[in-house]
Design a protein around this motif. Structure first.
Motif, mmCIF file in Angstrom:
data_model
loop_
_atom_site.group_PDB
_atom_site.id
_atom_site.type_symbol
_atom_site.label_atom_id
_atom_site.label_comp_id
_atom_site.label_asym_id
_atom_site.label_seq_id
_atom_site.Cartn_x
_atom_site.Cartn_y
_atom_site.Cartn_z
ATOM 1 N N GLY A 1 14.199 11.459 -4.791
ATOM 2 C CA GLY A 1 12.849 11.026 -4.585
ATOM 3 C C GLY A 1 12.736 10.112 -3.386
ATOM 4 N N ARG A 2 11.531 9.766 -3.074
ATOM 5 C CA ARG A 2 11.255 8.847 -1.969
ATOM 6 C C ARG A 2 10.920 7.483 -2.546
ATOM 7 N NH1 ARG A 2 7.845 12.409 2.385
ATOM 8 N NH2 ARG A 2 9.511 13.892 2.754
ATOM 9 N N GLU A 3 11.935 6.721 -2.800
ATOM 10 C CA GLU A 3 11.755 5.408 -3.399
ATOM 11 C C GLU A 3 11.622 4.350 -2.307
ATOM 12 O OE1 GLU A 3 11.451 4.942 -6.707
ATOM 13 O OE2 GLU A 3 11.621 7.099 -6.890
ATOM 14 N N ILE A 4 10.892 3.294 -2.614
ATOM 15 C CA ILE A 4 10.749 2.156 -1.710
ATOM 16 C C ILE A 4 11.787 1.123 -2.116
ATOM 17 C CG2 ILE A 4 9.217 0.335 -0.913
ATOM 18 C CD1 ILE A 4 6.869 2.128 -1.702
ATOM 19 N N LEU A 5 12.598 0.691 -1.170
ATOM 20 C CA LEU A 5 13.592 -0.328 -1.465
ATOM 21 C C LEU A 5 12.904 -1.665 -1.704
ATOM 22 C CD1 LEU A 5 16.244 0.502 1.279
ATOM 23 C CD2 LEU A 5 16.405 0.971 -1.162
ATOM 24 N N PRO A 6 13.418 -2.450 -2.657
ATOM 25 C CA PRO A 6 12.827 -3.771 -2.869
ATOM 26 C C PRO A 6 13.054 -4.626 -1.616
ATOM 27 C CG PRO A 6 14.805 -3.500 -4.209
ATOM 28 C CD PRO A 6 14.537 -2.194 -3.525
ATOM 29 N N GLY A 7 12.112 -5.482 -1.311
ATOM 30 C CA GLY A 7 12.264 -6.320 -0.130
ATOM 31 C C GLY A 7 11.489 -7.611 -0.260
ATOM 32 N N VAL A 8 12.065 -8.682 0.263
ATOM 33 C CA VAL A 8 11.439 -10.000 0.211
ATOM 34 C C VAL A 8 10.162 -10.008 1.042
ATOM 35 C CG1 VAL A 8 11.749 -12.428 0.826
ATOM 36 C CG2 VAL A 8 13.631 -11.158 -0.209
ATOM 37 N N THR A 9 10.199 -9.405 2.230
ATOM 38 C CA THR A 9 9.021 -9.392 3.098
ATOM 39 C C THR A 9 7.867 -8.660 2.424
ATOM 40 O OG1 THR A 9 10.442 -9.430 5.061
ATOM 41 C CG2 THR A 9 8.152 -8.766 5.380
ATOM 42 N N ARG A 10 8.135 -7.489 1.873
ATOM 43 C CA ARG A 10 7.084 -6.718 1.211
ATOM 44 C C ARG A 10 6.540 -7.468 0.004
ATOM 45 N NH1 ARG A 10 9.632 -2.771 -0.599
ATOM 46 N NH2 ARG A 10 9.208 -2.953 -2.790
ATOM 47 N N ALA A 11 7.401 -8.088 -0.779
ATOM 48 C CA ALA A 11 6.962 -8.842 -1.959
ATOM 49 C C ALA A 11 6.088 -10.032 -1.542
ATOM 50 C CB ALA A 11 8.165 -9.325 -2.752
ATOM 51 N N GLY A 23 -7.024 -5.660 -1.989
ATOM 52 C CA GLY A 23 -6.352 -4.632 -2.772
ATOM 53 C C GLY A 23 -5.032 -4.212 -2.143
ATOM 54 N N PHE A 24 -4.054 -3.976 -2.978
ATOM 55 C CA PHE A 24 -2.722 -3.597 -2.519
ATOM 56 C C PHE A 24 -2.108 -2.677 -3.559
ATOM 57 C CE2 PHE A 24 1.881 -4.249 -2.445
ATOM 58 C CZ PHE A 24 2.165 -4.064 -1.108
ATOM 59 N N ALA A 25 -1.594 -1.546 -3.121
ATOM 60 C CA ALA A 25 -0.937 -0.611 -4.039
ATOM 61 C C ALA A 25 0.282 -0.016 -3.365
ATOM 62 C CB ALA A 25 -1.897 0.499 -4.432
ATOM 63 N N GLU A 26 1.328 0.152 -4.130
ATOM 64 C CA GLU A 26 2.524 0.831 -3.642
ATOM 65 C C GLU A 26 2.585 2.188 -4.329
ATOM 66 O OE1 GLU A 26 6.214 -1.483 -3.218
ATOM 67 O OE2 GLU A 26 5.038 -3.124 -4.085
ATOM 68 N N ARG A 27 2.447 3.249 -3.528
ATOM 69 C CA ARG A 27 2.482 4.600 -4.076
ATOM 70 C C ARG A 27 2.740 5.575 -2.943
ATOM 71 N NH1 ARG A 27 -1.782 7.441 -2.489
ATOM 72 N NH2 ARG A 27 -3.714 6.430 -1.913
ATOM 73 N N PHE A 29 1.848 8.637 -0.506
ATOM 74 C CA PHE A 29 0.593 9.013 0.140
ATOM 75 C C PHE A 29 0.863 10.127 1.143
ATOM 76 C CE2 PHE A 29 2.448 5.369 2.258
ATOM 77 C CZ PHE A 29 2.533 5.789 3.584
ATOM 78 N N THR A 30 -0.190 10.841 1.494
ATOM 79 C CA THR A 30 -0.055 11.913 2.473
ATOM 80 C C THR A 30 -0.305 11.361 3.882
ATOM 81 O OG1 THR A 30 -2.394 12.516 2.452
ATOM 82 C CG2 THR A 30 -0.976 13.573 0.788
ATOM 83 N N ARG A 31 0.084 12.121 4.872
ATOM 84 C CA ARG A 31 -0.163 11.739 6.259
ATOM 85 C C ARG A 31 -1.668 11.603 6.496
ATOM 86 N NH1 ARG A 31 2.428 15.811 9.432
ATOM 87 N NH2 ARG A 31 4.298 14.723 8.812
ATOM 88 N N ASP A 32 -2.461 12.522 5.938
ATOM 89 C CA ASP A 32 -3.914 12.448 6.103
ATOM 90 C C ASP A 32 -4.480 11.165 5.502
ATOM 91 O OD1 ASP A 32 -4.184 14.795 7.559
ATOM 92 O OD2 ASP A 32 -4.516 16.024 5.770
ATOM 93 N N GLU A 33 -3.998 10.786 4.312
ATOM 94 C CA GLU A 33 -4.448 9.524 3.721
ATOM 95 C C GLU A 33 -4.095 8.345 4.621
ATOM 96 O OE1 GLU A 33 -4.335 9.393 -0.985
ATOM 97 O OE2 GLU A 33 -2.425 10.094 -0.155
ATOM 98 N N ALA A 34 -2.914 8.366 5.192
ATOM 99 C CA ALA A 34 -2.451 7.257 6.033
ATOM 100 C C ALA A 34 -3.342 7.071 7.253
ATOM 101 C CB ALA A 34 -1.000 7.471 6.452
ATOM 102 N N VAL A 35 -3.698 8.153 7.925
ATOM 103 C CA VAL A 35 -4.517 8.007 9.131
ATOM 104 C C VAL A 35 -5.970 7.670 8.794
ATOM 105 C CG1 VAL A 35 -3.032 9.424 10.582
ATOM 106 C CG2 VAL A 35 -4.957 10.481 9.413
ATOM 107 N N GLN A 36 -6.385 7.886 7.557
ATOM 108 C CA GLN A 36 -7.739 7.515 7.144
ATOM 109 C C GLN A 36 -7.828 6.065 6.678
ATOM 110 O OE1 GLN A 36 -9.011 10.408 4.259
ATOM 111 N NE2 GLN A 36 -8.756 12.099 5.687
ATOM 112 N N ALA A 37 -6.691 5.380 6.605
ATOM 113 C CA ALA A 37 -6.676 3.990 6.160
ATOM 114 C C ALA A 37 -7.408 3.093 7.155
ATOM 115 C CB ALA A 37 -5.231 3.516 6.010
ATOM 116 N N ALA A 38 -7.992 2.022 6.644
ATOM 117 C CA ALA A 38 -8.631 1.031 7.512
ATOM 118 C C ALA A 38 -7.578 0.319 8.357
ATOM 119 C CB ALA A 38 -9.403 0.019 6.672
ATOM 120 N N GLU A 39 -6.399 0.131 7.770
ATOM 121 C CA GLU A 39 -5.320 -0.575 8.454
ATOM 122 C C GLU A 39 -4.007 -0.242 7.765
ATOM 123 O OE1 GLU A 39 -4.577 -5.120 10.066
ATOM 124 O OE2 GLU A 39 -6.347 -4.641 8.899
#
Length: 75
Positions: A1-11, A23-27, A29-39
């Protein structure tokens, strides 16, 4: 799978955003969702927080590091 490594900076970033009521979520996402993000940004121990302004030549948000990124840099 594509797991996110735990990290102090991200936390720390997660805690900061939540404290500001942003709002903040870790999940997955598709490339299309990413480019539609506000930031978007990437975290790492060496670069801390870096804005993502384009993906595959497609602009993310307005193509600039904006309010949320500036908030992380001021904290």
């Amino acid at each position: 799978g594509r797991e996110i490594l735990p990290g102090v900076t991200r936390a720390t970033l997660s805690d900061l955003l939540k404290a500001e009521g942003i709002g903040f979520a870790e999940r997955g996402f598709t490339r299309d969702e990413a480019v539609q993000a506000a930031e978007a940004f990437v975290t790492s121990a060496s670069a801390t927080v870096m804005p993502v302004v384009a993906i595959d030549g497609r602009t993310v948000g307005d193509g600039m590091a904006d309010a949320y990124f500036e908030l992380t840099m001021s904290s």
